[in-house]
Design a protein around this motif. Structure first.
Motif, PDB file in Angstrom:
ATOM      1  N   THR A 156       0.792  -1.232   0.000  1.00  0.00           N
ATOM      2  CA  THR A 156       0.000   0.000   0.000  1.00  0.00           C
ATOM      3  C   THR A 156       0.823   1.279   0.000  1.00  0.00           C
ATOM      4  O   THR A 156       0.288   2.349  -0.295  1.00  0.00           O
ATOM      5  CB  THR A 156      -0.924   0.015   1.231  1.00  0.00           C
ATOM      6  OG1 THR A 156      -0.126  -0.050   2.419  1.00  0.00           O
ATOM      7  CG2 THR A 156      -1.883  -1.172   1.197  1.00  0.00           C
ATOM      8  N   GLN A 157       2.101   1.183   0.350  1.00  0.00           N
ATOM      9  CA  GLN A 157       2.996   2.346   0.355  1.00  0.00           C
ATOM     10  C   GLN A 157       2.430   3.488   1.197  1.00  0.00           C
ATOM     11  O   GLN A 157       2.552   4.664   0.839  1.00  0.00           O
ATOM     12  CB  GLN A 157       3.256   2.831  -1.078  1.00  0.00           C
ATOM     13  CG  GLN A 157       3.893   1.808  -1.985  1.00  0.00           C
ATOM     14  CD  GLN A 157       5.356   1.514  -1.651  1.00  0.00           C
ATOM     15  OE1 GLN A 157       5.857   1.968  -0.632  1.00  0.00           O
ATOM     16  NE2 GLN A 157       6.010   0.752  -2.507  1.00  0.00           N
ATOM     17  N   THR A 158       1.858   3.151   2.345  1.00  0.00           N
ATOM     18  CA  THR A 158       1.240   4.176   3.189  1.00  0.00           C
ATOM     19  C   THR A 158       2.242   5.247   3.607  1.00  0.00           C
ATOM     20  O   THR A 158       1.946   6.459   3.522  1.00  0.00           O
ATOM     21  CB  THR A 158       0.627   3.516   4.442  1.00  0.00           C
ATOM     22  OG1 THR A 158      -0.344   2.539   4.023  1.00  0.00           O
ATOM     23  CG2 THR A 158      -0.043   4.554   5.319  1.00  0.00           C
ATOM     24  N   GLU A 159       3.428   4.841   4.039  1.00  0.00           N
ATOM     25  CA  GLU A 159       4.432   5.824   4.472  1.00  0.00           C
ATOM     26  C   GLU A 159       4.831   6.741   3.332  1.00  0.00           C
ATOM     27  O   GLU A 159       4.914   7.969   3.495  1.00  0.00           O
ATOM     28  CB  GLU A 159       5.664   5.107   5.033  1.00  0.00           C
ATOM     29  CG  GLU A 159       6.758   6.074   5.500  1.00  0.00           C
ATOM     30  CD  GLU A 159       8.039   5.382   5.927  1.00  0.00           C
ATOM     31  OE1 GLU A 159       8.950   6.076   6.411  1.00  0.00           O
ATOM     32  OE2 GLU A 159       8.134   4.142   5.773  1.00  0.00           O
ATOM     33  N   LEU A 160       5.073   6.167   2.157  1.00  0.00           N
ATOM     34  CA  LEU A 160       5.471   6.994   1.014  1.00  0.00           C
ATOM     35  C   LEU A 160       4.340   7.913   0.574  1.00  0.00           C
ATOM     36  O   LEU A 160       4.590   9.061   0.184  1.00  0.00           O
ATOM     37  CB  LEU A 160       5.903   6.103  -0.156  1.00  0.00           C
ATOM     38  CG  LEU A 160       7.387   5.789  -0.272  1.00  0.00           C
ATOM     39  CD1 LEU A 160       7.637   4.867  -1.454  1.00  0.00           C
ATOM     40  CD2 LEU A 160       8.226   7.066  -0.409  1.00  0.00           C
ATOM     41  N   ARG A 161       3.108   7.432   0.606  1.00  0.00           N
ATOM     42  CA  ARG A 161       1.994   8.286   0.212  1.00  0.00           C
ATOM     43  C   ARG A 161       1.856   9.473   1.165  1.00  0.00           C
ATOM     44  O   ARG A 161       1.580  10.603   0.734  1.00  0.00           O
ATOM     45  CB  ARG A 161       0.698   7.485   0.141  1.00  0.00           C
ATOM     46  CG  ARG A 161       0.651   6.530  -1.052  1.00  0.00           C
ATOM     47  CD  ARG A 161      -0.712   5.903  -1.260  1.00  0.00           C
ATOM     48  NE  ARG A 161      -1.015   4.868  -0.291  1.00  0.00           N
ATOM     49  CZ  ARG A 161      -1.894   4.978   0.693  1.00  0.00           C
ATOM     50  NH1 ARG A 161      -2.563   6.125   0.852  1.00  0.00           N
ATOM     51  NH2 ARG A 161      -2.126   3.981   1.531  1.00  0.00           N
ATOM     52  N   GLU A 162       2.062   9.224   2.445  1.00  0.00           N
ATOM     53  CA  GLU A 162       2.014  10.322   3.407  1.00  0.00           C
ATOM     54  C   GLU A 162       3.177  11.279   3.184  1.00  0.00           C
ATOM     55  O   GLU A 162       3.014  12.508   3.269  1.00  0.00           O
ATOM     56  CB  GLU A 162       2.038   9.760   4.826  1.00  0.00           C
ATOM     57  CG  GLU A 162       0.777   8.988   5.194  1.00  0.00           C
ATOM     58  CD  GLU A 162       0.871   8.302   6.545  1.00  0.00           C
ATOM     59  OE1 GLU A 162       1.987   8.293   7.127  1.00  0.00           O
ATOM     60  OE2 GLU A 162      -0.163   7.769   7.013  1.00  0.00           O
TER      61      GLU A 162
END
Length: 263
Positions: A156-162
């Motif tokens: 999901t790449q949550t950290e990168l999206r944030e």
């Protein structure tokens, strides 16, 4: 940058590649993604040329491979990419990986030069972790426009999206269908059935809701059209939460030269 594009990784047959690009553009796509290492830039250029779509209406991106990231090599091989593509400039030029010959202080000024010369409108990075992106921002004169990374419901790449939201760059998601794995997930299949849609459309709609520009690979006219139809699929908040809640991590691209955090 159009929110849905055509990926061309492993689309190596020149005629098939050119035809799929032309088919996608005439179906409505306006974003095409390739790379030096794909070996199909000439075919992508042929597809753009044969489509009944003006070049200025196509957002075209390519990437400089890891062996070509010394300053002079960036310049030389980017010029060669433009020649193969048959264009005067690309809309976005990426550093493909922070690996190989990549050295921020040597590599990135070459990208600035290419932008100053009008050979690329924007500079991007690919497969960068947040610390790599921040270092690139420190070195580049140009803004970092996008970071292209594997992104799908199982990565999901949550950290990168944030990080992207905080620092003002775009996330472009490759392998948005998890190399076909989304077709085998029960949650995605159930949501697809409720909408009389495909699992591919559900994954692409989920990415759109997350603010990610997806670039699914497709070669057949049916798959190209199916992916394109995802633009009109609206997922409810409850459906997005169900996909978010999938307890599965399945990164499909993890080469031995990738960032340590991927291991």
């Amino acid at each position: 940058m159009p929110v849905l594009g055509l990926g061309t990784w492993e689309n190596e047959n020149p005629e098939q590649c050119a035809e799929s690009v032309a088919t996608a553009l005439e179906a409505g796509y306006r974003h095409v993604d390739t790379a030096q290492v794909y070996g199909n830039e000439a075919a992508v250029g042929d597809g753009i040329a044969r489509a009944d779509v003006d070049r200025e209406d196509v957002f075209l991106a390519t990437k400089v491979w890891t062996s070509n990231l010394a300053y002079d090599d960036v310049i030389e091989t980017a010029e060669e990419s433009l020649e193969r593509l048959g264009v005067d400039a690309v809309d976005l030029l990426y550093v493909h990986w922070p690996a190989g010959a990549y050295d921020p202080e040597e590599t990135l000024p070459a990208f600035d030069e290419l932008r100053d010369r009008g050979l690329t409108e924007r500079v991007g990075v690919s497969n960068f972790e947040p610390d790599h992106v921040e270092r690139a921002m420190d070195v580049l004169d140009a803004p970092v426009f996008a970071n292209q990374v594997e992104t799908h419901p199982f990565c999901t790449q949550t950290e990168l999206r944030e990080h992207a939201a905080d620092h003002g760059y775009e996330i472009v998601g490759y392998s948005p269908l998890a190399r076909g794995a989304v077709f085998d997930d029960d949650v995605i299949a159930a949501i697809a059935a409720d909408h009389d849609a495909s699992a591919a459309q559900v994954s692409l709609a989920w990415l759109r809701e997350k603010g990610v520009t997806a670039i699914p690979k497709a070669t057949s006219e049916d798959h190209i059209a199916d992916n394109w139809a995802s633009r009109t699929l609206e997922l409810s908040d409850e459906e997005i939460e169900r996909i978010d809640g999938i307890e599965r991590y399945d990164r499909r691209v993890h080469p031995d030269f990738g960032p340590d955090a991927w291991e």
